[in-house]
Design a protein around this motif. Structure first.
Motif, PDB file in Angstrom:
ATOM      1  N   VAL A 146      28.037  37.995  29.501  1.00 45.77           N
ATOM      2  CA  VAL A 146      29.676  38.466  29.972  1.00 45.77           C
ATOM      3  C   VAL A 146      30.338  37.483  30.867  1.00 45.77           C
ATOM      4  O   VAL A 146      31.601  37.431  30.575  1.00 45.77           O
ATOM      5  N   LEU A 147      29.741  36.493  31.677  1.00 44.79           N
ATOM      6  CA  LEU A 147      30.466  35.430  32.244  1.00 44.79           C
ATOM      7  C   LEU A 147      31.235  34.764  31.203  1.00 44.79           C
ATOM      8  O   LEU A 147      32.200  34.247  31.479  1.00 44.79           O
ATOM      9  N   ALA A 148      30.422  34.239  30.251  1.00 37.79           N
ATOM     10  CA  ALA A 148      31.104  33.285  29.328  1.00 37.79           C
ATOM     11  C   ALA A 148      32.076  33.723  28.603  1.00 37.79           C
ATOM     12  O   ALA A 148      33.045  33.223  28.290  1.00 37.79           O
ATOM     13  N   ARG A 149      31.791  35.053  28.173  1.00 38.28           N
ATOM     14  CA  ARG A 149      32.943  35.861  27.343  1.00 38.28           C
ATOM     15  C   ARG A 149      34.144  36.171  28.065  1.00 38.28           C
ATOM     16  O   ARG A 149      35.227  35.931  27.492  1.00 38.28           O
ATOM     17  N   GLN A 150      33.967  36.332  29.481  1.00 41.54           N
ATOM     18  CA  GLN A 150      35.245  36.764  30.373  1.00 41.54           C
ATOM     19  C   GLN A 150      35.548  35.822  31.395  1.00 41.54           C
ATOM     20  O   GLN A 150      36.177  36.179  32.433  1.00 41.54           O
ATOM     21  N   ALA A 151      35.231  34.755  31.137  1.00 44.49           N
ATOM     22  CA  ALA A 151      35.658  33.760  32.518  1.00 44.49           C
ATOM     23  C   ALA A 151      37.113  33.221  32.670  1.00 44.49           C
ATOM     24  O   ALA A 151      37.537  32.902  33.688  1.00 44.49           O
ATOM     25  N   GLU A 152      37.811  33.751  31.632  1.00 41.51           N
ATOM     26  CA  GLU A 152      39.226  33.461  31.734  1.00 41.51           C
ATOM     27  C   GLU A 152      39.911  34.742  32.108  1.00 41.51           C
ATOM     28  O   GLU A 152      41.213  34.569  32.495  1.00 41.51           O
ATOM     29  N   ASP A 153      39.235  35.930  32.633  1.00 38.91           N
ATOM     30  CA  ASP A 153      39.963  37.078  33.029  1.00 38.91           C
ATOM     31  C   ASP A 153      40.273  36.656  34.372  1.00 38.91           C
ATOM     32  O   ASP A 153      39.428  36.096  35.243  1.00 38.91           O
ATOM     33  N   PRO A 154      41.457  37.006  35.226  1.00 40.50           N
ATOM     34  CA  PRO A 154      42.233  36.576  36.115  1.00 40.50           C
ATOM     35  C   PRO A 154      41.070  36.799  37.388  1.00 40.50           C
ATOM     36  O   PRO A 154      40.736  35.884  38.192  1.00 40.50           O
ATOM     37  N   GLU A 155      40.470  38.066  37.525  1.00 37.48           N
ATOM     38  CA  GLU A 155      39.605  38.310  38.657  1.00 37.48           C
ATOM     39  C   GLU A 155      38.337  37.609  38.567  1.00 37.48           C
ATOM     40  O   GLU A 155      37.745  37.143  39.425  1.00 37.48           O
ATOM     41  N   VAL A 156      37.684  37.510  37.491  1.00 41.80           N
ATOM     42  CA  VAL A 156      36.670  36.778  36.940  1.00 41.80           C
ATOM     43  C   VAL A 156      36.737  35.207  37.589  1.00 41.80           C
ATOM     44  O   VAL A 156      35.889  34.573  38.178  1.00 41.80           O
TER      45      VAL A 156
END
Length: 336
Positions: A198-208
């Motif tokens: 999940v971190l690799a997939r969503q690293a560009e999410d602003p909160e992440v």
């Protein structure tokens, strides 16, 4: 075939964790498939996996179809992409509503989980019979629920330099990274350990991204799971959004490769056929990335402060759960 277990060993000196190690008794399932026929692989392989079973089945079917050159264009069907999405949603909800509350000493959310599970099972049983309306309605309910949810708080900051995050590559891009059988057992990207999930997939999410920049990598993984759920829920209402989760490549005559994104990260299947029999089969699962001997678990546990043995063990369980292995794990702490 037994699924095996991950043994997570910490060496502790009373102040910090000096070293962390990973030993796996997980069997190399793909080797057992050599000599199998096409039909036998599809019958046998789903029995090997208790988690991500749907994703494993889809990956096997796609890579074998590509290897046999059965159609001019090989692609996942809408039913397959929806089934994988529903499986990932269910596993995310299991972690967030059952596992994390108990690890944080919070009240059980079992009843809430069971309500979601009942809906997911209903959608799985319906298959394509609702013309997508049932899945879209479920996705809308999940999005509304997510508007009022958030992960548990983990304030700790990581001291060690992180491993790289695995990019989301296509099946065609992955073909150049396959080497001998050692790649499936201890995969690396550009010669280095990497983290998938999940971190690799969503690293560009602003909160992440904000949490990553603050060094709060564990919290970032929890936040990323919610971002993943939101993406999946939107994909149920807008089918084209699911298209990046699965793809397949006919590498050459008799050789196919499939990529499926799972709750735990990128899953790869690659097969080489000799006639209708498997000459070589490789499965690269997310666990082999995240629990690599130089991977994310080992890197982030090594050097971590821990005032007590119990604190060291709890930190290891939290990180392991955030990285989400596909087999059970056990933590041991020994004195330096």
């Amino acid at each position: 075939m037994e699924q095996g277990v991950l043994q997570l060993a910490l060496t502790w000196n009373g102040r910090q964790i000096l070293a962390a190690g990973v030993a796996s008794t997980r069997p190399l399932a793909a080797r057992a498939l050599r000599g199998f026929s096409f039909a036998r692989v599809l019958e046998f392989l789903p029995r090997l996996f208790s988690l991500c079973r749907c994703a494993q089945d889809v990956a096997a079917r796609l890579c074998l179809s590509a290897a046999r050159g059965q159609r001019p264009t090989i692609a996942a069907t809408p039913a397959q992409t929806q089934a994988v999405a529903l499986e990932v949603i269910g596993e995310h909800l299991w972690r967030l509503l059952l596992d994390w509350p108990s690890l944080h000493g919070e009240p059980s959310r079992q009843n809430e989980f069971l309500l979601w599970r009942k809906q997911l099972l209903g959608l799985a049983d319906a298959g394509d019979g609702t013309d997508g309306r049932g899945a879209a309605a479920f996705g809308a309910r999940l999005l509304a629920w997510l508007d009022h949810q958030g992960p548990p708080r983990c304030e700790e900051r990581m001291l060690a330099a992180p491993v790289a995050l695995l990019p989301r590559l296509s099946a065609a891009d992955w073909e150049s990274h396959f080497g001998d059988d050692g790649f499936a057992e201890r995969p690396t990207f550009s010669g280095e350990a990497a983290e998938t999930g999940v971190l690799a997939r969503q690293a560009e999410d602003p909160e992440v991204a904000a949490l990553l920049s603050d060094g709060r990598r564990l919290q970032a993984r929890l936040q990323a799971r919610y971002a993943d759920l939101r993406e999946l829920a939107q994909g149920l209402t807008e089918a084209e959004q699911r298209s990046t989760w699965i793809d397949v490549l006919e590498v050459a005559e008799g050789c196919g490769l499939a990529r499926v994104e799972t709750a735990r990260g990128t899953l790869l299947h690659r097969v080489e056929l000799d006639g209708d029999r498997v000459a070589r089969y490789a499965i690269v699962a997310p666990t082999e990335w995240n629990f690599h001997p130089q991977g994310a678990f080992v890197r982030e546990m090594t050097g971590r402060p821990a005032a007590t043995r119990a604190e060291a063990a709890l930190a290891a369980r939290r990180l392991a759960l955030a990285l989400d292995p596909c087999v059970p794990f056990a933590v041991t702490v020994k004195d330096a």
